[in-house]
Design an enzyme around this catalytic site. Structure first.
Site, PDB file in Angstrom:
ATOM      1  N   ARG A  87      16.163  40.836  67.423  1.00 39.10           N
ATOM      2  CA  ARG A  87      17.175  40.726  68.464  1.00 39.10           C
ATOM      3  C   ARG A  87      16.662  39.806  69.571  1.00 39.10           C
ATOM      4  O   ARG A  87      15.469  39.798  69.884  1.00 39.10           O
ATOM      5  CB  ARG A  87      17.523  42.102  69.042  1.00 39.10           C
ATOM      6  CG  ARG A  87      18.289  43.009  68.091  1.00 39.10           C
ATOM      7  CD  ARG A  87      19.695  42.475  67.829  1.00 39.10           C
ATOM      8  NE  ARG A  87      20.457  43.316  66.911  1.00 39.10           N
ATOM      9  CZ  ARG A  87      20.522  43.145  65.607  1.00 39.10           C
ATOM     10  NH1 ARG A  87      19.830  42.149  65.044  1.00 39.10           N
ATOM     11  NH2 ARG A  87      21.252  43.931  64.845  1.00 39.10           N
TER      12      ARG A  87
ATOM     13  N   HIS B  46      21.551  33.096  63.921  1.00 38.78           N
ATOM     14  CA  HIS B  46      21.666  34.514  63.571  1.00 38.78           C
ATOM     15  C   HIS B  46      22.167  34.678  62.132  1.00 38.78           C
ATOM     16  O   HIS B  46      23.119  35.427  61.855  1.00 38.78           O
ATOM     17  CB  HIS B  46      22.608  35.232  64.549  1.00 38.78           C
ATOM     18  CG  HIS B  46      22.300  36.703  64.665  1.00 38.78           C
ATOM     19  ND1 HIS B  46      22.438  37.404  65.843  1.00 38.78           N
ATOM     20  CD2 HIS B  46      21.864  37.615  63.756  1.00 38.78           C
ATOM     21  CE1 HIS B  46      22.115  38.676  65.658  1.00 38.78           C
ATOM     22  NE2 HIS B  46      21.759  38.818  64.388  1.00 38.78           N
TER      23      HIS B  46
END
Length: 309
Positions: free
Chosen positions: A224, A272
């Site tokens: 993250r 991502h």
């Protein structure tokens, strides 16, 4: 009774098709066009708007549409009495292993340096260590971290792991807790972050951690964006403590056009995509959990709210 999919700004027809493969009679509605909110018993969420779960008075389970659940935990309006589950999928583990292996191999075999030499029309062999001499440190040894570490060990790399609690992984040693973090970091030529995002792990990729790595270590963050203190990464790259970084996640996604990461010569960015959820492989456990909700059975992959994963 029905399932609600809350996945803003995405065409979810592939999810609906996959779910109907395992449950042809399922009633599935897509937020915000929920015709009968009182019938919704399972909500499937990714990047859901805060407050959107409160419209379902008979909700019995909330499921993330991925391995991560921090976006749900961060929603202060989430009904906390409703159990929360996450996806644990072999495809997620495999795709993450592919991403990390690619990043590790590029760094190990110095492909970026060779591309630079090519741009300079320079033909020169670069020195690399034996594969066993390069230690890859995995921060976060849950289902995905253990799988990735074992794949790297199978390939021939020396692997070390770090986790909140002691575990027996078989192929590589796992350090545990704050007391063993320094020892873990001291071995890691390539540091891979696969941690869940919790209050304890937020900002964990900071200058103090970087300075405990071997000189010229390399960072891969596929967890993250909030794990990383961005200014500290830039500082460690400037000083030469870190030789480079591969980042699949950032604090702000997408990055603003002015962000320094875009043009930094030692940083590689991917949007991502390290381990996207595959609806076809994930749908079976979602439908299984839905039937467990209806029958009152224990749920698969139940999240420990206190731990944050």
């Amino acid at each position: 009774m029905s399932i609600a999919i809350i996945y803003p700004h995405r065409n979810v027809s592939d999810w609906i098709q996959a779910l109907h493969t395992h449950g042809p009679d399922l009633k599935i509605e897509v937020w915000p066009d929920i015709s009968a909110p009182e019938e919704v018993e399972l909500a499937l969420c990714w990047n859901h708007p805060d407050g959107s779960l409160q419209q379902f008075p008979n909700l019995k389970c909330i499921s993330s549409l991925g391995a991560g659940i921090n976006q749900l935990l961060d929603d202060d309006s989430r009904p906390t009495e409703i159990p929360l589950v996450r996806l644990v999928d072999d495809n997620l583990k495999q795709s993450m292993a592919e991403y990390v292996m690619a990043g590790v191999l590029e760094q190990f075999r110095r492909f970026k340096d060779y591309r630079q030499q090519q741009s300079e029309k320079r033909w020169a062999e670069l020195e690399i260590p034996h594969i066993s001499e390069l230690c890859v440190g995995i921060m976060g040894c849950g289902e995905i971290g253990r799988f990735v570490g074992n794949k790297l060990a199978d390939f021939g790399f020396t692997v070390r792991g770090w986790s909140r609690t002691q575990q027996d992984c078989g192929q590589f040693h796992i350090y545990a807790g704050d007391d063993e973090l320094e020892s873990f970091l001291s071995h890691a030529n390539i540091l891979v972050c696969l941690l869940p995002l919790t209050p304890k792990t937020e900002n964990i990729l900071n200058l103090q951690v970087f300075n405990q790595l071997p000189k010229n270590a390399f960072l891969i963050n596929a967890a993250r964006g909030s794990h990383l203190v961005e200014a500290d990464l830039l500082s460690a790259l400037e000083s030469g403590q870190l030789s480079g970084a591969l980042l699949d996640v950032c604090r702000q996604e997408p990055l603003s056009e002015q962000h320094p990461f875009w043009t930094h010569s030692k940083i590689s960015i991917t949007p991502h995509i390290a381990s996207p959820t595959n609806p076809e492989s994930a749908a079976e456990q979602i439908v299984d959990n839905y039937h467990r909700v209806l029958s009152g059975e224990s749920l698969l992959n139940l999240v420990d709210i206190e731990c944050g994963y």
